[in-house]
Design a protein around this motif. Structure first.
Motif, PDB file in Angstrom:
ATOM      1  N   TYR A 135       0.590  -1.228   0.062  1.00  0.00           N
ATOM      2  CA  TYR A 135      -0.112  -0.028   0.032  1.00  0.00           C
ATOM      3  C   TYR A 135       0.956   1.104  -0.105  1.00  0.00           C
ATOM      4  O   TYR A 135       1.614   1.412   0.890  1.00  0.00           O
ATOM      5  N   VAL A 187      -1.148  -1.401  -4.026  1.00  0.00           N
ATOM      6  CA  VAL A 187      -2.482  -0.509  -3.899  1.00  0.00           C
ATOM      7  C   VAL A 187      -2.012   0.615  -3.734  1.00  0.00           C
ATOM      8  O   VAL A 187      -1.423   1.133  -2.775  1.00  0.00           O
ATOM      9  N   LEU A 242      -7.158   3.501  -4.775  1.00  0.00           N
ATOM     10  CA  LEU A 242      -7.975   3.802  -3.895  1.00  0.00           C
ATOM     11  C   LEU A 242      -7.803   5.347  -3.481  1.00  0.00           C
ATOM     12  O   LEU A 242      -6.884   6.092  -3.461  1.00  0.00           O
ATOM     13  N   SER A 243      -8.922   5.956  -2.884  1.00  0.00           N
ATOM     14  CA  SER A 243      -8.915   7.285  -2.338  1.00  0.00           C
ATOM     15  C   SER A 243      -7.949   7.103  -0.947  1.00  0.00           C
ATOM     16  O   SER A 243      -7.863   6.068  -0.398  1.00  0.00           O
ATOM     17  N   ALA A 283      -9.997   6.089   1.949  1.00  0.00           N
ATOM     18  CA  ALA A 283     -10.116   4.626   1.843  1.00  0.00           C
ATOM     19  C   ALA A 283      -8.867   3.543   2.392  1.00  0.00           C
ATOM     20  O   ALA A 283      -9.002   2.606   2.992  1.00  0.00           O
ATOM     21  N   MET A 284      -7.772   4.360   2.544  1.00  0.00           N
ATOM     22  CA  MET A 284      -6.657   3.808   3.300  1.00  0.00           C
ATOM     23  C   MET A 284      -6.488   4.352   4.845  1.00  0.00           C
ATOM     24  O   MET A 284      -5.355   4.049   5.502  1.00  0.00           O
ATOM     25  N   ARG A 288     -14.572   4.507   5.157  1.00  0.00           N
ATOM     26  CA  ARG A 288     -14.423   4.185   3.833  1.00  0.00           C
ATOM     27  C   ARG A 288     -13.303   3.404   3.767  1.00  0.00           C
ATOM     28  O   ARG A 288     -12.871   2.883   2.588  1.00  0.00           O
ATOM     29  N   THR A 289     -12.830   2.784   4.976  1.00  0.00           N
ATOM     30  CA  THR A 289     -12.017   1.616   4.774  1.00  0.00           C
ATOM     31  C   THR A 289     -12.702   0.630   4.033  1.00  0.00           C
ATOM     32  O   THR A 289     -12.270  -0.377   3.419  1.00  0.00           O
ATOM     33  N   GLU A 298     -14.916   0.837   1.711  1.00  0.00           N
ATOM     34  CA  GLU A 298     -14.891   0.976   0.246  1.00  0.00           C
ATOM     35  C   GLU A 298     -13.309   0.579  -0.377  1.00  0.00           C
ATOM     36  O   GLU A 298     -13.351   0.099  -1.300  1.00  0.00           O
ATOM     37  N   GLY A 299     -12.312   0.770   0.585  1.00  0.00           N
ATOM     38  CA  GLY A 299     -10.982   0.217   0.247  1.00  0.00           C
ATOM     39  C   GLY A 299     -11.008  -1.162  -0.079  1.00  0.00           C
ATOM     40  O   GLY A 299     -10.595  -1.980  -0.712  1.00  0.00           O
ATOM     41  N   ARG A 308     -12.738  -2.497  -3.271  1.00  0.00           N
ATOM     42  CA  ARG A 308     -11.899  -2.401  -4.324  1.00  0.00           C
ATOM     43  C   ARG A 308     -10.787  -3.181  -4.500  1.00  0.00           C
ATOM     44  O   ARG A 308     -10.576  -3.783  -5.333  1.00  0.00           O
ATOM     45  N   VAL A 309     -10.137  -3.534  -3.282  1.00  0.00           N
ATOM     46  CA  VAL A 309      -8.932  -4.285  -3.301  1.00  0.00           C
ATOM     47  C   VAL A 309      -9.534  -5.990  -3.705  1.00  0.00           C
ATOM     48  O   VAL A 309      -8.971  -6.767  -4.483  1.00  0.00           O
TER      49      VAL A 309
END
Length: 348
Positions: A224, A278, A319-320, A323-324, A329-330, A332-333, A336-337
């Motif tokens: 990441y 990522v 990722l935004s 999201a990290m 929004r984690t 959301e991460g 997407r991952v």
């Protein structure tokens, strides 16, 4: 915390005193309860938060949120009309919150000065990171509390985390989504809408379950990269990226460091040779290589990184920055991952 721009100067004692007179004159945070003077059930409310006792006399009507993650929780709880201002943004607002966010004043893209915060006459102040409300940040918590402004910091930044060593801190225990859910519930409680907090937590849990259903990525290794190409900030074992990695059964190639965002040289990265990169896609401009496009351009041109398997095969997940982060929004991460690993044939 994530790497930030140089913070604005902290308000002097004289200005803080002036702010106290202003807040007192305007009658914010009155002891009677709600803005109409009626006592609100459940208030005063007292919480234990990041080593401090926080007392909120009434549901806030003019709050200021000084980190994006905290702001997006409040907006998701339908509290835009009770936000006087927000600050410190790395990304566009979360999808679905654009209209609510448009009606809230943004006083700074980065960390605001305490002057700007106090100008909004806040009756509550929330932040995602302990460093935001500390010396070198906006201002220490106690300075706001002396003015009668309760402060709240995300539990995810202090539960199982040591922030005493400078930088972005180090995890003494792996972060879990429970810390994020606690923040949602507590903020909902502070604003007198606990049922909204429970509904939001239920939605987040359902999304986690859906994203991880049937996924086995035990053979996949991830890296990441948040920001900076010269001395890159990469995720250690146990922050928000750790939540994503563990939920999917994958491996973080830097799971041997407990620092939240250690800066690690590209030679070491190339030696670890992760299967998937990522990549943080930020809109801010305070570090080098903030956007995903700039990061990928660097990876594919740098003689050390362009030989990595993930680069040669363009196995990138974007990722935004939020999201990290340990925020709502984690999730959301995670989504997407998981989708990226499936697309790359790395998730069973």
């Amino acid at each position: 915390m994530l790497p930030m721009a140089t913070p604005a100067p902290i308000r002097t004692a004289a200005l803080l005193a002036a702010g106290l007179l202003l807040l007192t004159a305007c009658g914010t945070g009155g002891s009677t309860g709600a803005a109409d003077g009626k006592k609100t059930e459940g208030f005063p409310l007292t919480l234990k938060n990041c080593g401090r006792t926080v007392t909120v006399k009434a549901p806030p009507q003019q709050a200021v949120s000084v980190d994006q993650g905290s702001t997006e929780i409040l907006l998701s709880l339908g509290l835009a009309d009770r936000l006087a201002a927000t600050a410190t943004w790395t990304d566009p607002v979360m999808k679905g919150l654009e209209k609510a966010n448009a009606g809230v004043e943004r006083i700074s893209e980065n960390r605001p000065s305490s002057e700007k915060v106090l100008d909004k006459e806040p009756d509550f102040l929330s932040a995602s990171f302990a460093s935001t409300l500390a010396k070198g940040g906006v201002a220490p918590r106690e300075q706001f509390e002396k003015l009668g402004v309760p402060t709240y910091i995300s539990p995810a930044d202090c539960t199982g985390k040591d922030n005493s060593g400078g930088g972005d801190g180090a995890r003494t225990a792996p972060l879990t989504m429970d810390s994020v859910y606690t923040e949602v519930r507590e903020l909902a409680q502070v604003f007198g809408v606990p049922e909204r907090g429970e509904k939001l937590v239920d939605k987040l849990r359902a999304r986690v379950d859906k994203a991880t259903a049937g996924v086995d990525a035990s053979d996949a290794s991830l890296l990441y990269w948040f920001s900076d190409s010269k001395a890159p900030y990469l995720a250690g074992c146990c922050g928000a990226p750790g939540v994503i990695t563990r939920e999917l059964g994958a491996k973080n190639v830097f799971d041997d460091t407990h620092d939240e965002w250690p800066q690690i040289g590209w030679e070491t990265v190339a030696d670890r040779n992760p299967d998937v990169l990522v990549i943080g896609d930020l809109t801010r401009t305070t570090q080098t290589a903030e956007s995903a496009g700039k990061k990928i351009e660097f990876l594919e041109s740098n003689p050390v990184t362009k030989t990595m398997d993930a680069v040669k095969n363009r196995r990138y997940v974007l990722l935004s920055g939020q999201a990290m982060n340990p925020t709502i929004r984690t999730v959301e991460g995670l989504e997407r991952v998981a989708a990226g690993l499936r697309d790359f044939g790395l998730a069973g």
